[in-house]
Design a protein around this motif. Structure first.
Motif, PDB file in Angstrom:
ATOM      1  N   VAL A 186      -7.139   2.293  -3.431  1.00 52.56           N
ATOM      2  CA  VAL A 186      -5.950   2.964  -2.892  1.00 52.56           C
ATOM      3  C   VAL A 186      -6.308   4.015  -1.848  1.00 52.56           C
ATOM      4  CG1 VAL A 186      -4.338   2.626  -4.810  1.00 52.56           C
ATOM      5  CG2 VAL A 186      -5.973   4.539  -4.872  1.00 52.56           C
ATOM      6  N   SER A 187      -5.372   4.153  -0.887  1.00 52.15           N
ATOM      7  CA  SER A 187      -5.413   5.240   0.092  1.00 52.15           C
ATOM      8  C   SER A 187      -4.626   6.415  -0.463  1.00 52.15           C
ATOM      9  CB  SER A 187      -4.724   4.811   1.385  1.00 52.15           C
ATOM     10  OG  SER A 187      -5.513   3.929   2.108  1.00 52.15           O
ATOM     11  N   ALA A 188      -4.661   7.516   0.262  1.00 48.49           N
ATOM     12  CA  ALA A 188      -3.780   8.645  -0.044  1.00 48.49           C
ATOM     13  C   ALA A 188      -2.361   8.269   0.365  1.00 48.49           C
ATOM     14  CB  ALA A 188      -4.239   9.861   0.748  1.00 48.49           C
ATOM     15  N   MET A 189      -1.370   8.929  -0.235  1.00 49.04           N
ATOM     16  CA  MET A 189       0.020   8.699   0.175  1.00 49.04           C
ATOM     17  C   MET A 189       0.136   8.982   1.673  1.00 49.04           C
ATOM     18  SD  MET A 189       2.012  10.603  -2.884  1.00 49.04           S
ATOM     19  CE  MET A 189       2.295   9.855  -4.483  1.00 49.04           C
ATOM     20  N   LYS A 207      -0.589  12.276   3.846  1.00 54.13           N
ATOM     21  CA  LYS A 207      -1.347  13.231   3.040  1.00 54.13           C
ATOM     22  C   LYS A 207      -2.661  13.630   3.728  1.00 54.13           C
ATOM     23  CE  LYS A 207      -0.972  15.481  -0.582  1.00 54.13           C
ATOM     24  NZ  LYS A 207      -0.210  16.714  -0.394  1.00 54.13           N
ATOM     25  N   THR A 208      -3.404  12.607   4.199  1.00 56.02           N
ATOM     26  CA  THR A 208      -4.704  12.920   4.794  1.00 56.02           C
ATOM     27  C   THR A 208      -4.518  13.790   6.045  1.00 56.02           C
ATOM     28  OG1 THR A 208      -5.468  10.808   3.937  1.00 56.02           O
ATOM     29  CG2 THR A 208      -6.921  11.911   5.492  1.00 56.02           C
ATOM     30  N   ASN A 209      -3.490  13.467   6.844  1.00 56.98           N
ATOM     31  CA  ASN A 209      -3.222  14.309   8.036  1.00 56.98           C
ATOM     32  C   ASN A 209      -2.925  15.739   7.626  1.00 56.98           C
ATOM     33  OD1 ASN A 209      -3.556  12.186   9.743  1.00 56.98           O
ATOM     34  ND2 ASN A 209      -1.385  11.802  10.053  1.00 56.98           N
ATOM     35  N   GLY A 255      -6.774  13.390  -1.392  1.00 49.48           N
ATOM     36  CA  GLY A 255      -5.517  12.626  -1.393  1.00 49.48           C
ATOM     37  C   GLY A 255      -5.631  11.335  -2.183  1.00 49.48           C
ATOM     38  N   GLU A 256      -6.752  10.654  -2.054  1.00 46.46           N
ATOM     39  CA  GLU A 256      -6.951   9.368  -2.723  1.00 46.46           C
ATOM     40  C   GLU A 256      -7.040   9.532  -4.250  1.00 46.46           C
ATOM     41  OE1 GLU A 256      -7.812   9.763   0.364  1.00 46.46           O
ATOM     42  OE2 GLU A 256      -7.381   7.830   1.306  1.00 46.46           O
ATOM     43  N   ASN A 257      -7.537  10.691  -4.691  1.00 44.98           N
ATOM     44  CA  ASN A 257      -7.678  10.896  -6.134  1.00 44.98           C
ATOM     45  C   ASN A 257      -6.327  10.844  -6.831  1.00 44.98           C
ATOM     46  OD1 ASN A 257     -10.318  11.292  -5.496  1.00 44.98           O
ATOM     47  ND2 ASN A 257     -10.273  13.522  -5.716  1.00 44.98           N
ATOM     48  N   GLY A 270     -10.117   5.095  -2.543  1.00 41.25           N
ATOM     49  CA  GLY A 270     -10.798   4.640  -1.328  1.00 41.25           C
ATOM     50  C   GLY A 270     -11.320   5.808  -0.520  1.00 41.25           C
ATOM     51  N   PHE A 271     -12.082   5.478   0.558  1.00 42.27           N
ATOM     52  CA  PHE A 271     -12.379   6.468   1.609  1.00 42.27           C
ATOM     53  C   PHE A 271     -13.466   7.457   1.241  1.00 42.27           C
ATOM     54  CE2 PHE A 271     -10.318  10.492   3.633  1.00 42.27           C
ATOM     55  CZ  PHE A 271     -10.841  10.290   4.891  1.00 42.27           C
ATOM     56  N   GLN A 272     -13.985   7.420   0.007  1.00 42.11           N
ATOM     57  CA  GLN A 272     -14.872   8.499  -0.439  1.00 42.11           C
ATOM     58  C   GLN A 272     -16.101   7.975  -1.174  1.00 42.11           C
ATOM     59  OE1 GLN A 272     -13.342  10.005  -4.500  1.00 42.11           O
ATOM     60  NE2 GLN A 272     -11.528  10.063  -3.217  1.00 42.11           N
ATOM     61  N   GLY A 287     -14.708   8.252   7.232  1.00 40.92           N
ATOM     62  CA  GLY A 287     -14.025   8.187   8.534  1.00 40.92           C
ATOM     63  C   GLY A 287     -12.604   7.706   8.323  1.00 40.92           C
ATOM     64  N   ARG A 288     -11.703   8.083   9.269  1.00 44.16           N
ATOM     65  CA  ARG A 288     -10.291   7.737   9.094  1.00 44.16           C
ATOM     66  C   ARG A 288     -10.123   6.225   8.967  1.00 44.16           C
ATOM     67  NH1 ARG A 288      -6.573  11.726   9.723  1.00 44.16           N
ATOM     68  NH2 ARG A 288      -5.441  10.299   8.375  1.00 44.16           N
ATOM     69  N   GLY A 289      -9.251   5.843   8.066  1.00 45.76           N
ATOM     70  CA  GLY A 289      -9.040   4.417   7.804  1.00 45.76           C
ATOM     71  C   GLY A 289     -10.084   3.831   6.874  1.00 45.76           C
ATOM     72  N   GLY A 290     -10.902   4.688   6.266  1.00 45.32           N
ATOM     73  CA  GLY A 290     -12.084   4.241   5.517  1.00 45.32           C
ATOM     74  C   GLY A 290     -11.807   3.496   4.226  1.00 45.32           C
ATOM     75  N   SER A 291     -10.578   3.527   3.738  1.00 43.17           N
ATOM     76  CA  SER A 291     -10.306   2.777   2.498  1.00 43.17           C
ATOM     77  C   SER A 291     -10.475   1.276   2.712  1.00 43.17           C
ATOM     78  CB  SER A 291      -8.892   3.062   1.997  1.00 43.17           C
ATOM     79  OG  SER A 291      -8.766   4.413   1.674  1.00 43.17           O
ATOM     80  N   ASP A 292     -10.242   0.817   3.941  1.00 41.76           N
ATOM     81  CA  ASP A 292     -10.484  -0.606   4.228  1.00 41.76           C
ATOM     82  C   ASP A 292     -11.945  -0.945   3.948  1.00 41.76           C
ATOM     83  OD1 ASP A 292      -7.880  -0.818   5.245  1.00 41.76           O
ATOM     84  OD2 ASP A 292      -8.529  -0.294   7.274  1.00 41.76           O
ATOM     85  N   THR A 293     -12.811  -0.029   4.357  1.00 39.83           N
ATOM     86  CA  THR A 293     -14.244  -0.250   4.182  1.00 39.83           C
ATOM     87  C   THR A 293     -14.626  -0.196   2.705  1.00 39.83           C
ATOM     88  OG1 THR A 293     -14.656   0.593   6.385  1.00 39.83           O
ATOM     89  CG2 THR A 293     -16.521   0.619   4.866  1.00 39.83           C
TER      90      THR A 293
HETATM   91  N1  ASP Z   1      -6.477   8.236   3.738  1.00 43.09           N
HETATM   92  C1  ASP Z   1      -7.508   8.002   4.722  1.00 43.09           C
HETATM   93  C2  ASP Z   1      -6.918   8.092   6.113  1.00 43.09           C
HETATM   94  O1  ASP Z   1      -5.725   8.323   6.267  1.00 43.09           O
HETATM   95  C3  ASP Z   1      -8.213   6.707   4.490  1.00 43.09           C
HETATM   96  C4  ASP Z   1      -7.352   5.481   4.579  1.00 43.09           C
HETATM   97  O2  ASP Z   1      -6.138   5.544   4.397  1.00 43.09           O
HETATM   98  O3  ASP Z   1      -7.911   4.401   4.795  1.00 43.09           O
HETATM   99  O4  ASP Z   1      -7.630   7.969   7.055  1.00 43.09           O
END
Ligand code: ASP
Ligand code: ADP
Ligand code: MG
Length: 413
Positions: free
Chosen positions: A40-43, A46-48, A73-75, A136-138, A150-156
């Motif tokens: 999961v990502s953050a809502m 949230k990350t912003n 946020g992801e927690n 994710g992301f951590q 890095g931003r978008g890291g939950s995909d990774t």
């Molecule tokens: N929450 C993080 C972001 O906004 C990671 C992600 O959503 O993939 O960058």
């Protein structure tokens, strides 16, 4: 039991109803017989918000503390997703990155995953747990500090888990129903692709198509992960969404298959630097050490032993770049008359593996931009892409013009 990885992005877990909606999709796969790893990502937003707190506290922040804050946020979503599944009667448990542990490099805010030991999660699956929910992301570095990818890291995170657990597939659930010829939010003419080659997806991602983080595509390539992008808001079937796969699996024969954009770029010019051996190293060494991601580089022709050096970087790294250059000047390593930052530019790119065997794509691209009276500031090319830096106010216009010029709206074949 076969393992499936399902990743839900920020909009897909934006509130409790959406988390329940995502959990229903997980339930369907559990009932189909899969043990599921949910990333999961953050809502959304949230990350912003967390990044804003960090920047508001310390503009040139210590990246270790940035990671401590923005990973949180992801927690929250991991715990909530696990609780939601439990409420549905599905045995689920959550993990934060450090608990797995997702071992990463210590490059804070841009860490790379090095290892994901399976023991804890495998043991829980063996005891009857059906869903492992992972933030994710951590991850965690050798020094024991929390890192982010890095931003978008939950995909990774998702693709890395799919590789580590030999998952049957990695499904990336998001707010669009697949990968399009360009960002569907920019033009309604964008067309969903049933399949896209990994190599093209890699370029599109690295050139700004944020539907997948670049590193996630790299990992899918390296570990042969079957990767699919699909909507968390639609009813899906086995063939929904877009499959990111090997070139050989694709019949489509367009020369250009997509247009990408990256909105928040900056162009920086060092005016009048000495044109001597080592000058590029003296400029780009300190930039790299300061964590500036330099993208395009142009060196002008020399006049009287002096030249202008232009480079582009993300707009939020301009402060760092200016500081690195000023300090290098103070140390006497470089000399320049002026440092000009243009923070109102963007990058637009066309991508296609067909370019390898077709000439004339660049000319066609430049003509389409000329017809819209758009001035090109910097150009770079590689085997399967051409990128230009232009004024940000023309970004949408340029994307639409290129989408039309390369006939991307038309049907496959
Ligand atoms: N929450 C993080 C972001 O906004 C990671 C992600 O959503 O993939 O960058
Ligand atoms: P998530 O929060 O699920 O990770 P992102 O916002 O990171 O979602 O990525 C999905 C977004 O990517 C879409 O809403 C869309 O605006 C954008 N996008 C950019 N380029 C493309 C593309 N070529 N195809 C699909 N979506 C794209
Ligand atoms: Mg994303």
């Amino acid at each position: 039991m076969p393992i499936l990885v399902m990743k839900f992005g920020g909009t897909s877990v934006a509130d409790l109803d959406r988390i329940r909606n995502a959990a229903e999709k997980v339930r369907a796969e559990v009932e189909r017989g899969y043990d599921v790893i949910v990333i999961v990502s953050a809502m959304s937003g949230k990350t912003n918000e967390l990044v804003g707190y960090v920047e508001g506290t310390s503009p040139l922040f210590d990246a270790r503390e940035y990671d401590a804050v923005v990973s949180s946020g992801e927690n929250v979503t991991a715990g909530l997703m696990s609780l939601t599944l439990q409420e549905m009667g599905i045995p689920a448990r959550s993990w934060q990155g450090w608990q797995v542990p997702v071992k990463t490099t210590s490059a804070h805010s841009a860490a790379r995953i090095e290892d994901i030991p399976r023991d804890h999660i495998d043991q829980k699956f063996a005891e009857g747990m059906r869903v492992a929910v992972v933030a994710g992301f951590q991850g965690i570095s050798d020094e024991g500090r929390i890192t982010t990818l890095g931003r978008g890291g939950s995909d990774t995170t998702a693709v890395a888990f799919a590789a580590a657990f030999a998952a049957e597939r990695c499904d990336i659930y998001t707010d669009v129903n697949g990968v399009y010829t360009t960002d569907p939010r920019i033009t309604s003419k964008a067309r969903k692709l049933d399949k896209i080659a990994l190599e093209e997806m890699l370029e599109l991602a690295s050139l700004g198509a944020k539907v997948l983080q670049t590193r996630s595509v790299e990992l899918a390539m390296r570990y042969k992960v079957r990767l699919r992008v699909l909507s968390s808001f639609e009813q899906n079937t086995e063939t929904s969404g877009t499959l990111v796969c090997d070139e050989e699996e694709i019949m489509e024969s367009k020369v250009v298959s997509g247009v990408a954009h990256s909105r928040d770029e900056a162009k920086m010019t060092l005016v009048s630097v000495a044109d001597r051996p080592g000058i590029a190293a003296a400029i780009f060494g300190p930039l790299s050490e300061s964590g500036v991601n330099v993208d395009m580089i142009v060196q002008n022709i020399s006049d009287d032993g002096r030249t202008d050096m232009t480079f582009s970087c993300p707009v939020d790294q301009v402060l760092r770049a200016e500081r690195a250059m000023t300090e290098a000047k103070e140390r006497g390593e470089i000399n320049f008359h002026e440092l000009i930052a243009d923070t109102e530019v963007c990058k637009v790119s066309v991508v296609g593996i067909g370019m390898r065997s077709h000439a004339g794509v660049a000319a066609q691209m430049f003509k389409a931009l000329r017809d819209e009276n758009i001035n090109i500031k910097v150009i770079t090319t590689s085997e399967i892409k051409i990128s230009v830096l232009i004024d940000r106010k023309y970004m949408e216009l340029a994307v639409q013009a290129l989408h039309d010029a390369f006939d991307l709206q038309g049907n496959d074949s």
